[in-house]
Write a protein that holds these residues in place. Structure first.
Motif, PDB file in Angstrom:
ATOM      1  N   LYS A  55       0.828  -1.207   0.000  1.00 21.54           N
ATOM      2  CA  LYS A  55       0.000   0.000   0.000  1.00 21.54           C
ATOM      3  C   LYS A  55       0.860   1.255   0.000  1.00 21.54           C
ATOM      4  CE  LYS A  55      -4.100  -2.037   2.096  1.00 21.54           C
ATOM      5  NZ  LYS A  55      -5.016  -2.043   3.230  1.00 21.54           N
ATOM      6  N   VAL A  56       1.900   1.289   0.813  1.00 20.13           N
ATOM      7  CA  VAL A  56       2.775   2.468   0.864  1.00 20.13           C
ATOM      8  C   VAL A  56       3.476   2.658  -0.480  1.00 20.13           C
ATOM      9  CG1 VAL A  56       4.827   3.490   1.935  1.00 20.13           C
ATOM     10  CG2 VAL A  56       3.107   2.384   3.359  1.00 20.13           C
ATOM     11  N   ALA A  79       2.818  -0.694  14.606  1.00 18.54           N
ATOM     12  CA  ALA A  79       1.436  -1.178  14.705  1.00 18.54           C
ATOM     13  C   ALA A  79       0.877  -1.061  16.117  1.00 18.54           C
ATOM     14  CB  ALA A  79       1.349  -2.613  14.208  1.00 18.54           C
ATOM     15  N   ALA A  80       1.700  -1.286  17.141  1.00 19.55           N
ATOM     16  CA  ALA A  80       1.216  -1.202  18.522  1.00 19.55           C
ATOM     17  C   ALA A  80       0.807   0.229  18.857  1.00 19.55           C
ATOM     18  CB  ALA A  80       2.291  -1.689  19.488  1.00 19.55           C
ATOM     19  N   ALA A  81       1.608   1.202  18.440  1.00 20.52           N
ATOM     20  CA  ALA A  81       1.276   2.613  18.691  1.00 20.52           C
ATOM     21  C   ALA A  81       0.014   3.008  17.930  1.00 20.52           C
ATOM     22  CB  ALA A  81       2.446   3.515  18.300  1.00 20.52           C
ATOM     23  N   VAL A  82      -0.098   2.517  16.699  1.00 19.80           N
ATOM     24  CA  VAL A  82      -1.285   2.828  15.886  1.00 19.80           C
ATOM     25  C   VAL A  82      -2.528   2.234  16.535  1.00 19.80           C
ATOM     26  CG1 VAL A  82      -2.402   2.427  13.649  1.00 19.80           C
ATOM     27  CG2 VAL A  82       0.024   3.078  13.746  1.00 19.80           C
ATOM     28  N   ALA A  83      -2.434   1.017  17.018  1.00 16.90           N
ATOM     29  CA  ALA A  83      -3.578   0.349  17.653  1.00 16.90           C
ATOM     30  C   ALA A  83      -4.080   1.133  18.865  1.00 16.90           C
ATOM     31  CB  ALA A  83      -3.204  -1.073  18.055  1.00 16.90           C
ATOM     32  N   LYS A  84      -3.185   1.818  19.562  1.00 17.86           N
ATOM     33  CA  LYS A  84      -3.586   2.621  20.721  1.00 17.86           C
ATOM     34  C   LYS A  84      -4.273   3.916  20.308  1.00 17.86           C
ATOM     35  CE  LYS A  84       0.054   0.974  23.770  1.00 17.86           C
ATOM     36  NZ  LYS A  84       1.289   1.332  24.480  1.00 17.86           N
ATOM     37  N   ARG A  85      -4.002   4.386  19.107  1.00 15.61           N
ATOM     38  CA  ARG A  85      -4.515   5.678  18.663  1.00 15.61           C
ATOM     39  C   ARG A  85      -5.732   5.613  17.753  1.00 15.61           C
ATOM     40  NH1 ARG A  85      -2.939  10.346  21.113  1.00 15.61           N
ATOM     41  NH2 ARG A  85      -0.773  10.221  21.700  1.00 15.61           N
ATOM     42  N   VAL A  86      -5.741   4.667  16.835  1.00 16.18           N
ATOM     43  CA  VAL A  86      -6.804   4.623  15.830  1.00 16.18           C
ATOM     44  C   VAL A  86      -7.998   3.871  16.404  1.00 16.18           C
ATOM     45  CG1 VAL A  86      -7.444   3.876  13.502  1.00 16.18           C
ATOM     46  CG2 VAL A  86      -5.134   4.722  13.940  1.00 16.18           C
ATOM     47  N   PRO A  87      -9.118   4.554  16.558  1.00 14.19           N
ATOM     48  CA  PRO A  87     -10.287   3.893  17.141  1.00 14.19           C
ATOM     49  C   PRO A  87     -10.922   2.895  16.181  1.00 14.19           C
ATOM     50  CG  PRO A  87     -10.839   6.125  16.451  1.00 14.19           C
ATOM     51  CD  PRO A  87      -9.364   5.952  16.218  1.00 14.19           C
ATOM     52  N   ALA A  88     -11.591   1.917  16.757  1.00 16.59           N
ATOM     53  CA  ALA A  88     -12.356   0.972  15.938  1.00 16.59           C
ATOM     54  C   ALA A  88     -13.476   1.754  15.259  1.00 16.59           C
ATOM     55  CB  ALA A  88     -12.937  -0.130  16.827  1.00 16.59           C
ATOM     56  N   PRO A  89     -13.803   1.389  14.039  1.00 17.03           N
ATOM     57  CA  PRO A  89     -14.862   2.127  13.336  1.00 17.03           C
ATOM     58  C   PRO A  89     -16.196   2.051  14.070  1.00 17.03           C
ATOM     59  CG  PRO A  89     -13.848   0.441  11.923  1.00 17.03           C
ATOM     60  CD  PRO A  89     -13.262   0.297  13.272  1.00 17.03           C
ATOM     61  N   LYS A  90     -16.869   3.181  14.100  1.00 14.80           N
ATOM     62  CA  LYS A  90     -18.216   3.244  14.681  1.00 14.80           C
ATOM     63  C   LYS A  90     -19.186   3.557  13.556  1.00 14.80           C
ATOM     64  CE  LYS A  90     -16.501   4.962  19.070  1.00 14.80           C
ATOM     65  NZ  LYS A  90     -16.197   6.140  19.830  1.00 14.80           N
ATOM     66  N   GLU A  91     -20.406   3.129  13.737  1.00 13.36           N
ATOM     67  CA  GLU A  91     -21.408   3.376  12.708  1.00 13.36           C
ATOM     68  C   GLU A  91     -21.519   4.871  12.427  1.00 13.36           C
ATOM     69  OE1 GLU A  91     -25.935   2.182  11.583  1.00 13.36           O
ATOM     70  OE2 GLU A  91     -24.734   0.918  12.894  1.00 13.36           O
ATOM     71  N   GLU A 100      -1.628  -4.011   5.912  1.00 17.14           N
ATOM     72  CA  GLU A 100      -1.897  -5.382   6.349  1.00 17.14           C
ATOM     73  C   GLU A 100      -1.315  -5.662   7.724  1.00 17.14           C
ATOM     74  OE1 GLU A 100      -0.917  -4.479   3.302  1.00 17.14           O
ATOM     75  OE2 GLU A 100      -2.694  -5.081   2.187  1.00 17.14           O
ATOM     76  N   ASP A 101      -0.203  -4.974   8.067  1.00 19.01           N
ATOM     77  CA  ASP A 101       0.427  -5.197   9.376  1.00 19.01           C
ATOM     78  C   ASP A 101      -0.004  -4.158  10.418  1.00 19.01           C
ATOM     79  OD1 ASP A 101       1.861  -3.080   8.287  1.00 19.01           O
ATOM     80  OD2 ASP A 101       3.837  -3.900   8.799  1.00 19.01           O
ATOM     81  N   GLY A 102      -1.093  -3.419  10.137  1.00 19.92           N
ATOM     82  CA  GLY A 102      -1.664  -2.519  11.135  1.00 19.92           C
ATOM     83  C   GLY A 102      -1.005  -1.162  11.260  1.00 19.92           C
ATOM     84  N   ARG A 103      -0.351  -0.718  10.221  1.00 18.46           N
ATOM     85  CA  ARG A 103       0.321   0.581  10.258  1.00 18.46           C
ATOM     86  C   ARG A 103      -0.444   1.605   9.419  1.00 18.46           C
ATOM     87  NH1 ARG A 103       6.652  -0.494  10.433  1.00 18.46           N
ATOM     88  NH2 ARG A 103       6.501   1.751  10.340  1.00 18.46           N
ATOM     89  N   ILE A 104      -0.098   2.865   9.615  1.00 15.68           N
ATOM     90  CA  ILE A 104      -0.697   3.967   8.865  1.00 15.68           C
ATOM     91  C   ILE A 104      -0.013   4.069   7.504  1.00 15.68           C
ATOM     92  CG2 ILE A 104      -0.890   6.500   8.792  1.00 15.68           C
ATOM     93  CD1 ILE A 104      -1.108   6.403  11.860  1.00 15.68           C
TER      94      ILE A 104
END
Length: 188
Positions: A55-56, A79-91, A100-104
């Motif tokens: 993707k990059v 990915a660990a830092a991103v997981a703490k910051r990016v919220p799960a999608p809400k409706e 794919e590895d959870g990064r921005i």
């Protein structure tokens, strides 16, 4: 405070890349006849519609990583830092896709497919950073940096420029800070 200043710096130059608003851009996949121009897909996708690159790499094949302040910091976040910051999608809220590895990556904030095809929502209006104050100071310092890099490589002119059109290809508005606050005010 630091996050706010970093967001402001990022936002002030986020729209300076050469605008992709011309019809030849692969981001505009609907032709004058209103039909999808599938040959544009082959610039990024294989025949089975999988990406030809990561993707990059797909984004940076045409767009420089350093087109705006903050890009490198976001792309380097693990990915660990991103997981703490990016919220799960809400409706009702846009999904901010990750690698794919959870990064921005660029597509986390920017809508890259033609909204007429992807049905993704974009910011309601184009946004251009102010031409005064901190945004103008950031522009000036970036132009000096470009000139320095160009001189180092024996170039006499700098082709990079700031847009005066702005961009609507954002998943959330930036003029009110929604895009930055989506992740920077969220913590698990």
């Amino acid at each position: 405070m630091r996050v706010g200043v970093l967001c402001l710096l990022w936002l002030s130059v986020a729209a300076f890349a050469v605008a992709d608003e011309d019809a030849a851009s692969p981001h505009h996949m609907i032709g004058p006849d209103g039909q999808a121009e599938m040959e544009k897909c082959s610039l990024c996708h294989n025949e089975d519609m999988s990406l030809q690159r990561s993707k990059v790499e797909t984004c940076t094949l045409c767009h420089a990583v350093t087109v705006h302040s903050g890009a490198n910091e976001h792309l380097r976040a693990d990915a660990a830092a991103v997981a703490k910051r990016v919220p799960a999608p809400k409706e009702g809220q846009p999904t901010l896709p990750l690698t794919e590895d959870g990064r921005i990556y660029c597509g986390t904030c920017h809508v890259f497919h033609d909204p007429a095809i992807s049905q993704e929502k974009t910011a309601p209006s184009a946004w251009v950073p102010a031409s005064t104050g901190l945004p103008e100071a950031v522009r000036g310092s970036i132009k000096k940096r470009w000139e320095s890099v160009a001189a180092t490589h024996g170039e006499s002119r700098v082709d990079a420029k700031f847009t005066n059109k702005g961009t609507q290809r954002l998943r959330l508005p930036v003029d009110d800070g929604s895009l930055c606050r989506h992740c920077h005010e969220y913590a698990k």
